[in-house]
Scaffold this active site. Structure first.
Site, mmCIF file in Angstrom:
data_model
loop_
_atom_site.group_PDB
_atom_site.id
_atom_site.type_symbol
_atom_site.label_atom_id
_atom_site.label_comp_id
_atom_site.label_asym_id
_atom_site.label_seq_id
_atom_site.Cartn_x
_atom_site.Cartn_y
_atom_site.Cartn_z
ATOM 1 N N HIS A 1 0.836 -1.200 0.000
ATOM 2 C CA HIS A 1 0.000 0.000 0.000
ATOM 3 C C HIS A 1 0.878 1.261 0.000
ATOM 4 C CE1 HIS A 1 -3.415 -2.621 0.854
ATOM 5 N NE2 HIS A 1 -2.688 -3.180 1.821
ATOM 6 N N ARG B 1 9.348 16.212 17.904
ATOM 7 C CA ARG B 1 10.436 15.281 18.228
ATOM 8 C C ARG B 1 10.699 14.305 17.087
ATOM 9 N NH1 ARG B 1 8.236 15.170 23.712
ATOM 10 N NH2 ARG B 1 7.273 13.151 23.370
ATOM 11 N N ASN C 1 12.216 15.675 12.710
ATOM 12 C CA ASN C 1 13.640 15.741 12.360
ATOM 13 C C ASN C 1 14.446 15.349 13.601
ATOM 14 O OD1 ASN C 1 16.262 16.367 11.607
ATOM 15 N ND2 ASN C 1 15.728 18.310 10.642
ATOM 16 N N TYR D 1 18.460 22.007 25.603
ATOM 17 C CA TYR D 1 17.415 21.704 26.578
ATOM 18 C C TYR D 1 17.976 21.091 27.863
ATOM 19 C CZ TYR D 1 13.256 19.693 28.697
ATOM 20 O OH TYR D 1 12.273 19.343 29.584
ATOM 21 N N LYS E 1 11.535 23.135 33.006
ATOM 22 C CA LYS E 1 11.246 22.496 31.727
ATOM 23 C C LYS E 1 10.476 23.419 30.783
ATOM 24 C CE LYS E 1 11.260 17.737 33.452
ATOM 25 N NZ LYS E 1 10.481 16.479 33.585
ATOM 26 N N SER F 1 15.297 27.513 17.600
ATOM 27 C CA SER F 1 15.011 26.838 16.337
ATOM 28 C C SER F 1 14.287 27.753 15.368
ATOM 29 C CB SER F 1 14.190 25.576 16.601
ATOM 30 O OG SER F 1 13.931 24.886 15.405
ATOM 31 N N HIS G 1 15.665 29.049 11.683
ATOM 32 C CA HIS G 1 14.907 28.896 10.438
ATOM 33 C C HIS G 1 14.706 30.244 9.750
ATOM 34 C CE1 HIS G 1 13.965 24.872 12.005
ATOM 35 N NE2 HIS G 1 13.579 24.568 10.778
#
Length: 471
Positions: free
Chosen positions: A46, A323, A326, A338, A347, A358, A362
């Protein structure tokens, strides 16, 4: 054994809509395994049929281009022109890449010098803080040296879109690799632990991972047939995206800014027309970079761990999607941003910082690639993406099917917006007359052209139709 574990994990995820935290940790280390799509295409007829559908679409689009140009212009255009334009001034791009690689290679002798100095200061523990500061300052200096010249050169004289994007992405890739090497080898320079060989250091610079290890699981042979196949996939997808740009994006936006006014209906129609080519390009970009390109390099370097991504397309929670989309970049952000700051900031704040870093990275890539700052992706990814993480944390677990649908709706709309606003700004800067207010940071498409409604535009309440029929 490993493949069975992966299949069982994905079966559990399909049933529950979420992977337990313990299972996420289990798959962090490097082991020999194939990419998820490789397993799916090899094991499922499929999925293989869906792959063939995309290939057929590419073939039909190819013949559409050839026949249209032959009938309309009397010549055959197979997309080479637009590819050449997208990767224009490739020699200058290669020179910038060579500079970046030379700076990256320079880090290794600097590590050797740092270890040599550390061998003399090891007897004096009081000097260790000063040595740590010296090491951090050295890494920062190398990073700045690596980034400064490409950023200055692209800002001074813009490269074509494809060339500038390649140079900028490579800049960030090497910068992240240097951070990983420094974090792993810096303490060893002070403790006297042997450093890796130069051969292994060069291997890491080209290996499809951003996490440094002294050893990686390696395959025994290189399957050159797979290398050629994946590289052909990369070339085909580049042509595919150029076809989409030429046939579905440029007809709507290439003349944007030539007229002083544009009707709002034209913009809305163009944005919706860009939804399908936008999401197709999104999927093709994922497959090209994270599957075909990385698998080709993994095969050439006998790099055994091919888990560059996971089954992100079936998830219903945005935290899981980020997560899995990538894993190469996610693992680096986790280990080098982190985890070091979470004990100090908590956290929630650490997660926000990761998203912010990030998103900014970008945006820098897009700004240097297009030649202007237009933070559309920053808003979508750094703002709306962060908001969706807590909103889908519990609801995505309770209603996995509904929120997987919502996630895909967001992908379609978001890519349609991206493939509309960036081309609008790109062509507005080409077509609109120069102004003293022109700036790298101020979008020109906001003021040129003027967006208007039709002169005779009126709003008719659809409920009035029922009132008229009753009367």
């Amino acid at each position: 054994m490993e493949k069975n574990g992966v299949r069982n994990r994905h079966k559990s995820e399909k049933q529950n809509g979420v992977a337990p935290q313990a299972e996420e940790k289990k798959y962090e280390e490097f082991v020999i395994r194939e990419s998820p799509l490789t397993e799916l295409i090899d094991s499922s007829l499929h999925i293989r049929a869906i792959y063939h559908i995309f290939v057929v679409i590419l073939v039909v689009l190819f013949f559409d281009t050839v026949i249209y140009d032959l009938v309309e212009r009397g010549k055959i255009n197979i997309g080479v022109t637009i590819v050449a334009a997208g990767f224009g001034d490739i020699k200058r791009g290669i020179r910038l890449w060579s500079y970046q690689m030379a700076v990256a290679l320079m880090l290794y002798p600097l590590l050797r010098i740092y270890a040599w100095i550390g061998s003399f200061t090891r007897k004096y523990p009081a000097l260790r803080p000063s040595m740590v500061v010296l090491g951090v300052a050295g890494v920062v200096a190398v990073e700045v040296t690596l980034a400064a010249v490409p950023v200055y050169e692209l800002g001074r004289k813009h490269l074509a879109l494809g060339s500038s994007a390649s140079v900028t992405c490579e800049m960030f890739r090497l910068m992240m690799k240097l951070v990983a090497v420094s974090a792993a080898c810096g303490p060893r320079c002070l403790d006297g632990t042997p450093l890796p060989t130069f051969k292994h250091y060069v291997y890491f610079l080209f290996a499809p991972t951003l996490l440094y290890r002294d050893q990686y699981p390696r395959t025994k042979t290189i399957r050159w047939g797979k290398v050629v196949f994946h590289l052909l996939e990369v070339a085909a997808i580049v042509f595919y995206c150029c076809f989409l740009w030429e046939r579905f994006i440029m007809p709507y936006w290439s003349d944007y800014g030539k007229q002083k006014t544009v009707e709002a209906g034209t913009l809305v129609r163009g944005m919706f027309a860009c939804v399908l080519p936008g999401v197709i390009s999104f999927l093709c970009g994922f497959y090209c970079v994270l599957h075909a390109w990385l698998n080709a390099w993994a095969e050439m370097l006998t790099f055994g761990d091919r888990l560059f991504y996971e089954h992100w397309w079936i998830t219903s929670r945005f935290s899981i999607y980020y997560r899995r989309w990538n894993r190469v970049v996610y693992s680096w952000l986790r280990d080098h941003i982190y985890l070091p700051i979470a004990p100090h900031t908590g956290k929630s704040l650490a997660t926000f910082i990761v998203f912010f870093v990030s998103a900014v990275a970008h945006e820098v890539i897009l700004s240097l690639s297009f030649g202007f700052f237009y933070p559309v992706l920053l808003v979508e990814f750094g703002l709306l993406g962060v908001v969706m993480v807590p909103l889908t944390a519990s609801s995505g677990r309770r209603f996995p099917n509904a929120f997987n649908l919502i996630m895909w709706l967001g992908f379609f709309i978001g890519n349609g917006v991206l493939w509309s606003l960036y081309p609008m700004e790109y062509f507005a800067r080409i077509n609109c007359p120069p102004s003293e207010n022109d700036s790298f940071f101020i979008p020109k498409s906001w003021t040129c052209p003027e967006v208007i409604l039709k002169p005779d535009w009126t709003f008719q309440n659809p409920l009035d139709m029922f009132k008229e029929s009753d009367s």
